[in-house]
Design a protein around this motif. Sequence first.
Motif, PDB file in Angstrom:
ATOM      1  N   PRO A 165       0.781  -1.236   0.000  1.00 14.07           N
ATOM      2  CA  PRO A 165       0.000   0.000   0.000  1.00 14.07           C
ATOM      3  C   PRO A 165       0.819   1.297   0.000  1.00 14.07           C
ATOM      4  O   PRO A 165       0.811   2.033   0.980  1.00 14.07           O
ATOM      5  CB  PRO A 165      -0.762  -0.121   1.324  1.00 14.07           C
ATOM      6  N   PRO A 166       1.540   1.606  -1.065  1.00 18.46           N
ATOM      7  CA  PRO A 166       2.348   2.838  -1.047  1.00 18.46           C
ATOM      8  C   PRO A 166       1.505   4.108  -1.130  1.00 18.46           C
ATOM      9  O   PRO A 166       0.451   4.123  -1.768  1.00 18.46           O
ATOM     10  CB  PRO A 166       3.198   2.711  -2.314  1.00 18.46           C
TER      11      PRO A 166
ATOM     12  N   HIS B   1      11.795   3.049  -2.769  1.00 19.84           N
ATOM     13  CA  HIS B   1      13.207   2.808  -2.488  1.00 19.84           C
ATOM     14  C   HIS B   1      13.410   1.366  -2.023  1.00 19.84           C
ATOM     15  O   HIS B   1      12.456   0.574  -1.924  1.00 19.84           O
ATOM     16  CB  HIS B   1      13.739   3.835  -1.492  1.00 19.84           C
TER      17      HIS B   1
ATOM     18  N   SER C   6       9.116  -4.630   1.728  1.00 17.21           N
ATOM     19  CA  SER C   6       7.676  -4.831   1.905  1.00 17.21           C
ATOM     20  C   SER C   6       7.052  -5.491   0.660  1.00 17.21           C
ATOM     21  O   SER C   6       6.184  -6.364   0.772  1.00 17.21           O
ATOM     22  CB  SER C   6       7.038  -3.478   2.204  1.00 17.21           C
TER      23      SER C   6
HETATM   24  P1  ATP Z   1       9.188   6.704   3.976  1.00 19.28           P
HETATM   25  O1  ATP Z   1       9.316   6.569   5.451  1.00 19.28           O
HETATM   26  O2  ATP Z   1      10.423   6.390   3.225  1.00 19.28           O
HETATM   27  O3  ATP Z   1       8.600   8.003   3.548  1.00 19.28           O
HETATM   28  P2  ATP Z   1       6.658   5.409   3.963  1.00 19.28           P
HETATM   29  O4  ATP Z   1       6.546   4.312   4.943  1.00 19.28           O
HETATM   30  O5  ATP Z   1       6.031   6.690   4.309  1.00 19.28           O
HETATM   31  O6  ATP Z   1       8.181   5.553   3.551  1.00 19.28           O
HETATM   32  P3  ATP Z   1       4.737   4.369   2.155  1.00 19.28           P
HETATM   33  O7  ATP Z   1       4.481   4.736   0.758  1.00 19.28           O
HETATM   34  O8  ATP Z   1       3.713   4.693   3.162  1.00 19.28           O
HETATM   35  O9  ATP Z   1       6.126   4.994   2.551  1.00 19.28           O
HETATM   36  O10 ATP Z   1       5.146   2.840   2.256  1.00 19.28           O
HETATM   37  C1  ATP Z   1       4.487   1.795   1.591  1.00 19.28           C
HETATM   38  C2  ATP Z   1       4.768   0.521   2.344  1.00 19.28           C
HETATM   39  O11 ATP Z   1       6.167   0.260   2.375  1.00 19.28           O
HETATM   40  C3  ATP Z   1       4.309   0.625   3.777  1.00 19.28           C
HETATM   41  O12 ATP Z   1       3.615  -0.568   4.111  1.00 19.28           O
HETATM   42  C4  ATP Z   1       5.577   0.775   4.553  1.00 19.28           C
HETATM   43  O13 ATP Z   1       5.458   0.255   5.826  1.00 19.28           O
HETATM   44  C5  ATP Z   1       6.578   0.011   3.696  1.00 19.28           C
HETATM   45  N1  ATP Z   1       7.930   0.487   3.907  1.00 19.28           N
HETATM   46  C6  ATP Z   1       8.392   1.748   3.763  1.00 19.28           C
HETATM   47  N2  ATP Z   1       9.691   1.835   4.090  1.00 19.28           N
HETATM   48  C7  ATP Z   1      10.073   0.576   4.443  1.00 19.28           C
HETATM   49  C8  ATP Z   1      11.301  -0.002   4.887  1.00 19.28           C
HETATM   50  N3  ATP Z   1      12.414   0.736   5.031  1.00 19.28           N
HETATM   51  N4  ATP Z   1      11.318  -1.323   5.148  1.00 19.28           N
HETATM   52  C9  ATP Z   1      10.215  -2.073   4.999  1.00 19.28           C
HETATM   53  N5  ATP Z   1       9.030  -1.594   4.596  1.00 19.28           N
HETATM   54  C10 ATP Z   1       8.947  -0.282   4.318  1.00 19.28           C
END
Ligand code: ATP
Length: 577
Positions: A34-35, A42, A48
Amino acid sequence: MTDAAAASHNFIRQIVLDERAANKHGGRVGTRFPPEPNGYLHLGHAKSICLNFGIAREFGGTCNLRFDDTNPAKEDIEYVESIKADVQWLGFDWTELRHASDYFEVFYRCAEKLIRDGKAFVCDLSADQVREYRGTLTEPGRNSPFRERSVEENLDLFGRMRAGEFADGAKTLRAKIDMASGNINLRDPALYRIRKVPHQNTGNAWCIYPMYDYAHCISDAVEGITHSLCTLEFEDHRPLYDWCLAQIDLPDHPELVQPLIDAGLKTNVSTPRQIEFARGNLDYTVMSKRKLMELVRDGLVAGWDDPRMPTLSGLRRRGFPPAAIRNFWERAGVTKQNSTIEFSVLEGCVREALDAAAPRRFAVLDPLKLVIANLPDDHAETLTFPNHPKNETFGTRSVAFSRELWIEREDFMETPVKGFHRLVPGGEVRLRGVGIVKCTDVEKDASGNVSAVHCTLDAETRHGMPGAERKVKGTIHWVSARHAIAAEVRLYDRLFNVVNPDDDSDGKTYRDHLNPDSMRIVRGWLEASLADAAPESAVQFERLGFFVADRRDHASGKPVFNRTVTLRDSWAQAAGK
Ligand code: ATP
Ligand code: MG
């Protein structure tokens, strides 16, 4: 890997195995990635992605790609497209492509139900006042003066919020839970806020938008997600996730998902379980979207897909194979302990994948002329080389050989240091695939720099001759000067030169730790067979490293190669490891 071995460093796989054994959800597995479309994906996101799509694939389940687009101001269609491309490049395909915005009408109806059940109210407190009323970790909060509004009044006000009668921030819809809860997330959290901002999917249809915690659990439930995998910072939000779903009770209220059925979207209502795991972190890297965005915005890198960026599009352009990234996260495992993995482990996975997949070629990146004085001026020969030393199915190729060659400047030393086993005045070295040459003379330019070395080739050491097996200490590679093609070669290295660029305890920021040597552009000479290299094809330049034809800039007639990774880990050597 056996089931038990795989599950041992992925506790989520073990949970799924156990639940399937108990026939929970009828043995079905549904996950989602779910981004939020507010940046490029990245390497952390890849963890994930691999986890969610990997679990679905392993258990014959489904995995949706869902854009969490509940925050209209920060989102962009460019990001949506890049995310789709990156997920596919990584080797996964979604069962359904969804947007949280597909469910706006469902969220709204669920909110009305909460209001009717006395579980939600419209609150007029400002953001500052809400903070004041919330209390702290050690003190309970206070009830909002609007908490006891009647159901009728709440329904009326919520309808008027939707209709746009109130200004941004003037009102929120809040859950009615417990202002004294030890978990601050349960102190009457906001479910909706007013934002008069057009949305990329729904345009001006809505001016109230749901909060993440409220939207996420309902989205999971209507998509039939069984395991909602997220990172550890959501652990304290799980009680709210469960509270919302329990109050709304979608399985017993099919009328709430009718708008989806009307819109032709499949639903398969479930009661999902949220499971948290540790984020993936890497040393020498920053991995927050905000910082990556700043690097791009401030021109510190050449864009989101700059080959030094830890974005998936950057890694792709750098030449990291998707299989190496999948393998990396598989080996890293999935746990609840935060940790940082060494960049060299990722590079090791990249070398392993490319060693098996990349054909070998000759290239000279810092050229020095070598003249074989005992060959005629017009000498021309075609030699045959295997494309891969360990895999015959790669076949062979022809490489032109002639009197004048390019060799690497560092393979010659006029005054050799101790232990230097390559070419020196009066010394011998093997030219890869040719035979042994002896340096007889050194040419210099006006400023005294060596401009060419003259050698004689020992014909007795050529292929099939009695001396072919004669040993000398060094072997060097070469390209024929007359046949080689010129290329731009971009030598990339780590973007940061400290282990933890995020550490700002000494008053420095990640910007102070940019590696000034992270990119060097050279003009090199490549063997002619590389004239036809397709963009994004990987090769090993023998003795130099793995390289990839740049997917944007490379063209036949104008070759551009990026260094993906060196053959050995020079950082570990520098650190004395
Ligand atoms: P960032 O902290 O880099 O801005 P985010 O968590 O806000 O990333 P989202 O687009 O919300 O970015 O992330 C989509 C999915 O990817 C979410 O389920 C999030 O938990 C997971 N995710 C993001 N960063 C990581 C990571 N470093 N390791 C594992 N899963 C991740
Ligand atoms: Mg996020």
